[in-house]
Design a protein around this motif. Sequence first.
Motif, PDB file in Angstrom:
ATOM      1  N   ALA A 261      15.495  34.193  22.965  1.00 40.05           N
ATOM      2  CA  ALA A 261      15.900  35.329  23.808  1.00 40.05           C
ATOM      3  C   ALA A 261      15.658  35.030  25.281  1.00 40.05           C
ATOM      4  CB  ALA A 261      15.142  36.585  23.387  1.00 40.05           C
TER       5      ALA A 261
ATOM      6  N   THR B  63      18.277  32.515  26.537  1.00 38.81           N
ATOM      7  CA  THR B  63      19.589  33.146  26.702  1.00 38.81           C
ATOM      8  C   THR B  63      19.602  34.081  27.913  1.00 38.81           C
ATOM      9  OG1 THR B  63      19.709  33.145  24.289  1.00 38.81           O
ATOM     10  CG2 THR B  63      21.433  34.338  25.459  1.00 38.81           C
TER      11      THR B  63
ATOM     12  N   TRP C 175      15.125  48.623  27.168  1.00 35.72           N
ATOM     13  CA  TRP C 175      16.254  48.281  26.318  1.00 35.72           C
ATOM     14  C   TRP C 175      16.034  48.742  24.892  1.00 35.72           C
ATOM     15  CZ3 TRP C 175      16.565  42.320  27.397  1.00 35.72           C
ATOM     16  CH2 TRP C 175      16.805  42.119  28.765  1.00 35.72           C
TER      17      TRP C 175
ATOM     18  N   GLN D  93      18.768  39.788  14.904  1.00 35.56           N
ATOM     19  CA  GLN D  93      18.058  38.871  14.006  1.00 35.56           C
ATOM     20  C   GLN D  93      16.608  39.324  13.804  1.00 35.56           C
ATOM     21  OE1 GLN D  93      18.905  36.700  12.005  1.00 35.56           O
ATOM     22  NE2 GLN D  93      16.987  35.654  11.550  1.00 35.56           N
ATOM     23  N   VAL D  94      15.969  39.748  14.886  1.00 42.22           N
ATOM     24  CA  VAL D  94      14.590  40.255  14.767  1.00 42.22           C
ATOM     25  C   VAL D  94      14.576  41.491  13.855  1.00 42.22           C
ATOM     26  CG1 VAL D  94      12.654  41.313  16.022  1.00 42.22           C
ATOM     27  CG2 VAL D  94      13.842  39.354  17.009  1.00 42.22           C
TER      28      VAL D  94
ATOM     29  N   MET E 258      11.744  31.592   9.039  1.00 39.96           N
ATOM     30  CA  MET E 258      12.721  32.692   9.028  1.00 39.96           C
ATOM     31  C   MET E 258      13.189  32.896   7.573  1.00 39.96           C
ATOM     32  SD  MET E 258      13.187  33.152  12.537  1.00 39.96           S
ATOM     33  CE  MET E 258      14.844  33.210  13.219  1.00 39.96           C
TER      34      MET E 258
ATOM     35  N   TYR F 239      23.767  27.263  16.365  1.00 40.54           N
ATOM     36  CA  TYR F 239      22.338  27.320  16.682  1.00 40.54           C
ATOM     37  C   TYR F 239      21.675  28.468  15.937  1.00 40.54           C
ATOM     38  CZ  TYR F 239      20.104  31.054  19.446  1.00 40.54           C
ATOM     39  OH  TYR F 239      19.460  32.208  19.827  1.00 40.54           O
TER      40      TYR F 239
ATOM     41  N   MET G   5      15.012  40.510  10.213  1.00 41.92           N
ATOM     42  CA  MET G   5      13.788  39.922   9.681  1.00 41.92           C
ATOM     43  C   MET G   5      12.770  41.003   9.355  1.00 41.92           C
ATOM     44  SD  MET G   5      12.091  37.028  11.953  1.00 41.92           S
ATOM     45  CE  MET G   5      11.070  38.315  12.712  1.00 41.92           C
ATOM     46  N   GLU G   6      12.609  41.942  10.276  1.00 42.00           N
ATOM     47  CA  GLU G   6      11.636  43.016  10.044  1.00 42.00           C
ATOM     48  C   GLU G   6      12.130  43.975   8.978  1.00 42.00           C
ATOM     49  OE1 GLU G   6      10.953  44.612  13.939  1.00 42.00           O
ATOM     50  OE2 GLU G   6       9.631  42.943  14.475  1.00 42.00           O
TER      51      GLU G   6
ATOM     52  N   ALA H 144      24.637  37.425  23.039  1.00 39.03           N
ATOM     53  CA  ALA H 144      23.857  36.498  22.206  1.00 39.03           C
ATOM     54  C   ALA H 144      22.356  36.659  22.427  1.00 39.03           C
ATOM     55  CB  ALA H 144      24.260  35.050  22.495  1.00 39.03           C
ATOM     56  N   GLY H 145      21.952  37.424  23.449  1.00 36.39           N
ATOM     57  CA  GLY H 145      20.553  37.495  23.860  1.00 36.39           C
ATOM     58  C   GLY H 145      19.740  38.593  23.205  1.00 36.39           C
ATOM     59  N   PRO H 146      18.631  38.976  23.860  1.00 33.57           N
ATOM     60  CA  PRO H 146      17.716  39.963  23.265  1.00 33.57           C
ATOM     61  C   PRO H 146      18.386  41.299  22.941  1.00 33.57           C
ATOM     62  CG  PRO H 146      17.155  39.522  25.580  1.00 33.57           C
ATOM     63  CD  PRO H 146      18.143  38.483  25.166  1.00 33.57           C
ATOM     64  N   ARG H 147      19.313  41.737  23.781  1.00 33.50           N
ATOM     65  CA  ARG H 147      19.992  43.005  23.511  1.00 33.50           C
ATOM     66  C   ARG H 147      21.137  42.830  22.524  1.00 33.50           C
ATOM     67  NH1 ARG H 147      19.757  45.039  29.719  1.00 33.50           N
ATOM     68  NH2 ARG H 147      20.695  43.015  30.075  1.00 33.50           N
TER      69      ARG H 147
ATOM     70  N   VAL I  52      15.799  47.268  22.066  1.00 29.02           N
ATOM     71  CA  VAL I  52      15.526  46.063  21.268  1.00 29.02           C
ATOM     72  C   VAL I  52      14.263  46.304  20.446  1.00 29.02           C
ATOM     73  CG1 VAL I  52      16.517  44.567  23.041  1.00 29.02           C
ATOM     74  CG2 VAL I  52      14.053  44.860  22.936  1.00 29.02           C
ATOM     75  N   PRO I  53      14.112  45.581  19.358  1.00 34.70           N
ATOM     76  CA  PRO I  53      12.907  45.759  18.541  1.00 34.70           C
ATOM     77  C   PRO I  53      11.643  45.542  19.381  1.00 34.70           C
ATOM     78  CG  PRO I  53      14.522  44.412  17.378  1.00 34.70           C
ATOM     79  CD  PRO I  53      15.031  44.594  18.775  1.00 34.70           C
TER      80      PRO I  53
ATOM     81  N   LEU J  60      10.026  42.059  19.644  1.00 34.06           N
ATOM     82  CA  LEU J  60      10.717  41.089  20.483  1.00 34.06           C
ATOM     83  C   LEU J  60      10.357  41.316  21.954  1.00 34.06           C
ATOM     84  CD1 LEU J  60      12.766  38.793  20.844  1.00 34.06           C
ATOM     85  CD2 LEU J  60      14.584  40.502  20.908  1.00 34.06           C
TER      86      LEU J  60
ATOM     87  N   VAL K 121      20.105  38.060  19.117  1.00 26.23           N
ATOM     88  CA  VAL K 121      18.690  37.794  18.831  1.00 26.23           C
ATOM     89  C   VAL K 121      17.965  39.083  18.431  1.00 26.23           C
ATOM     90  CG1 VAL K 121      16.496  36.947  19.747  1.00 26.23           C
ATOM     91  CG2 VAL K 121      18.587  35.742  20.310  1.00 26.23           C
ATOM     92  N   GLY K 122      18.299  40.182  19.114  1.00 25.24           N
ATOM     93  CA  GLY K 122      17.718  41.476  18.737  1.00 25.24           C
ATOM     94  C   GLY K 122      18.069  41.833  17.302  1.00 25.24           C
TER      95      GLY K 122
ATOM     96  N   ALA L 145       8.193  33.390  13.310  1.00 26.48           N
ATOM     97  CA  ALA L 145       9.600  33.806  13.392  1.00 26.48           C
ATOM     98  C   ALA L 145       9.863  34.513  14.717  1.00 26.48           C
ATOM     99  CB  ALA L 145       9.953  34.713  12.220  1.00 26.48           C
TER     100      ALA L 145
ATOM    101  N   LEU M 132      12.243  33.373  17.986  1.00 22.86           N
ATOM    102  CA  LEU M 132      13.298  34.256  18.504  1.00 22.86           C
ATOM    103  C   LEU M 132      13.013  34.715  19.935  1.00 22.86           C
ATOM    104  CD1 LEU M 132      13.894  36.197  15.190  1.00 22.86           C
ATOM    105  CD2 LEU M 132      15.562  34.743  16.365  1.00 22.86           C
TER     106      LEU M 132
ATOM    107  N   HIS N  86      18.449  28.088  13.308  1.00 20.24           N
ATOM    108  CA  HIS N  86      17.175  28.796  13.462  1.00 20.24           C
ATOM    109  C   HIS N  86      16.952  29.807  12.328  1.00 20.24           C
ATOM    110  CE1 HIS N  86      16.160  27.815  17.975  1.00 20.24           C
ATOM    111  NE2 HIS N  86      16.371  26.755  17.235  1.00 20.24           N
TER     112      HIS N  86
ATOM    113  N   TYR O 113      22.598  48.854  12.814  1.00 24.32           N
ATOM    114  CA  TYR O 113      22.055  48.176  13.998  1.00 24.32           C
ATOM    115  C   TYR O 113      22.028  46.665  13.768  1.00 24.32           C
ATOM    116  CZ  TYR O 113      18.859  46.621  17.682  1.00 24.32           C
ATOM    117  OH  TYR O 113      18.314  45.954  18.745  1.00 24.32           O
TER     118      TYR O 113
END
Lengths: 302, 302
Positions: free
Chosen positions: A121, A124, A31, B164-165, B94, B84, B168-169, B155-158, A33-34, A37, B161-162, A113, A117, B88, B182
């Motif tokens: 993830a 979810t 995927w 948000q990561v 965070m 939520y 943060m980075e 809402a998930g990793p892809r 994704v970072p 993660l 949440v992705g 952090a 997350l 977080h 992105y």
Amino acid sequence: MNNGRPSFNQYMSSISDRVATELTHVLPGAWDVPDSLRESMTYSLMAGGKRLRPLLVVAACEAGGGSAEAAIPVACAVEMVHTYSLIHDDLPAMDNDDFRRGKPTNHKVFGEATAILAGDALLTHAFYMVVQSARKFGVPAERVLSIVEDLAEYAGPRGMVGGQVADMEGEQGITKLEELEYIHLHKTSDLIMFSLIAGGRVAGCSERQIEALRAFGQRIGLAFQIQDDILDLIGDEAKLGKSTQSDVKQQKVTYPYFIGLQASRLEVGRLTDEAKTLIKEAGLEAPDRLLEIADFLMSRDH
Amino acid sequence: MNNGRPSFNQYMSSISDRVATELTHVLPGAWDVPDSLRESMTYSLMAGGKRLRPLLVVAACEAGGGSAEAAIPVACAVEMVHTYSLIHDDLPAMDNDDFRRGKPTNHKVFGEATAILAGDALLTHAFYMVVQSARKFGVPAERVLSIVEDLAEYAGPRGMVGGQVADMEGEQGITKLEELEYIHLHKTSDLIMFSLIAGGRVAGCSERQIEALRAFGQRIGLAFQIQDDILDLIGDEAKLGKSTQSDVKQQKVTYPYFIGLQASRLEVGRLTDEAKTLIKEAGLEAPDRLLEIADFLMSRDH
């Protein structure tokens, strides 16, 4: 001689292996994704563990006459939910644990952090996995929707999360056995009950059978937790892979604390017998593996 | 004269009120959960805010010829997921924010552990809410299952949440506009796209219409975020209810930083026009409210 029927240990390992293989496929490998993660999710999900909950999903599905194959997406989902709960439990704001299963906890490796997350993830994505039982194996939408509803119920505020909050607050002093039972029921048994119910739903069990699976799960979940308390008190550190007497050191109240060691052992036996009777009377097609699981949990030494 | 058709502001408030009322009903008011968990969930969920995402769910459902009523459970679900994510995001690990919408953040009031768990509970319960559109309003199981799948995806990793990561980075230094895109796409637009798609699914929209709603959401989501960047730079602090220039002070890169203020404004306009054209051509039964929402988001000053 058992006419080629795999032993219980073989059965357990084969499911654990299948789930582990499937988890590597459904993880966000390819995927967009970072990296952090992906790595953080993978780290905790593949950290081993007993894979007890996936085993329950598959065994319940087969008990109800369903195929192990169709139960695998839900088995992966429940392992994701279990893993997320461990990651969040270990956080500095919660139990502040540096090690789990002999490895540094998620936040020690990836930072707080990312650990928060990664947990979000996994939780979810678990729901995504549940839906795949419809997409890939044609489990009827109505059944899958009930599994989604159950997962949200048993893992949510009225379930596992509620138990976790009570546990956290309980560290300031539990005085009644009922409080300890509330924590165990929700923090541990709820996800075990969900696993059994969900497996039964994949198989298309009747509501009466689902209810029996739930009651079975409630009994073995509690027995499992009492056995944990007993092992923490008197277990073999080498087998457990962690130091014992941590509950005593942390002044955590446990079953043996309330009712004594001998009565705790008897209670594990009583709950296991009750669980087995419930399952035998549920009219399931092939209840044997579930009965073996109940015995296995009672007699485990780690 | 508009023949009694409620103004856009009236429409918006009426949906916001309905969602707020419904949220008080579906919150774990009478549940057997620890008080702190109930209070912490309620605190953030009822802290106000624009209720933009619920508005999008309802407006998309009505645009597709569905009833507002049937869209309300999903509207509540998306507000739970949004809430939520804010809880977080604000955590010390965070963004470490002490205030949101002029009130102390969740962890400042309830402590970090409860805040983490309240977020977990809201995310989990959101999936329960989605299922209620089938249980209470008879939305077909197949449609609801697609909404569950979409929510987990967006809402998930892809998805969120992705994003948000990456955000943060990115605080350690974003150098390309694509990186910023992105982050915006996943952190903000994904949940906006989900809201529109889910509303469309409740109404039973065709896949072509769902695709148009998704594309509309992608445009207005990005426009929304660029407008946020602009308002942070030049907005009215009193109207915004927060101090401006926080991005500059935190050295956060933004659209105006990359392409300048004037070009950012033009981009908001261009994206909004594109979004409106897409919706007009989608063959929806009643697209007017969606067009009004696009205009409203572009011209908002807070």
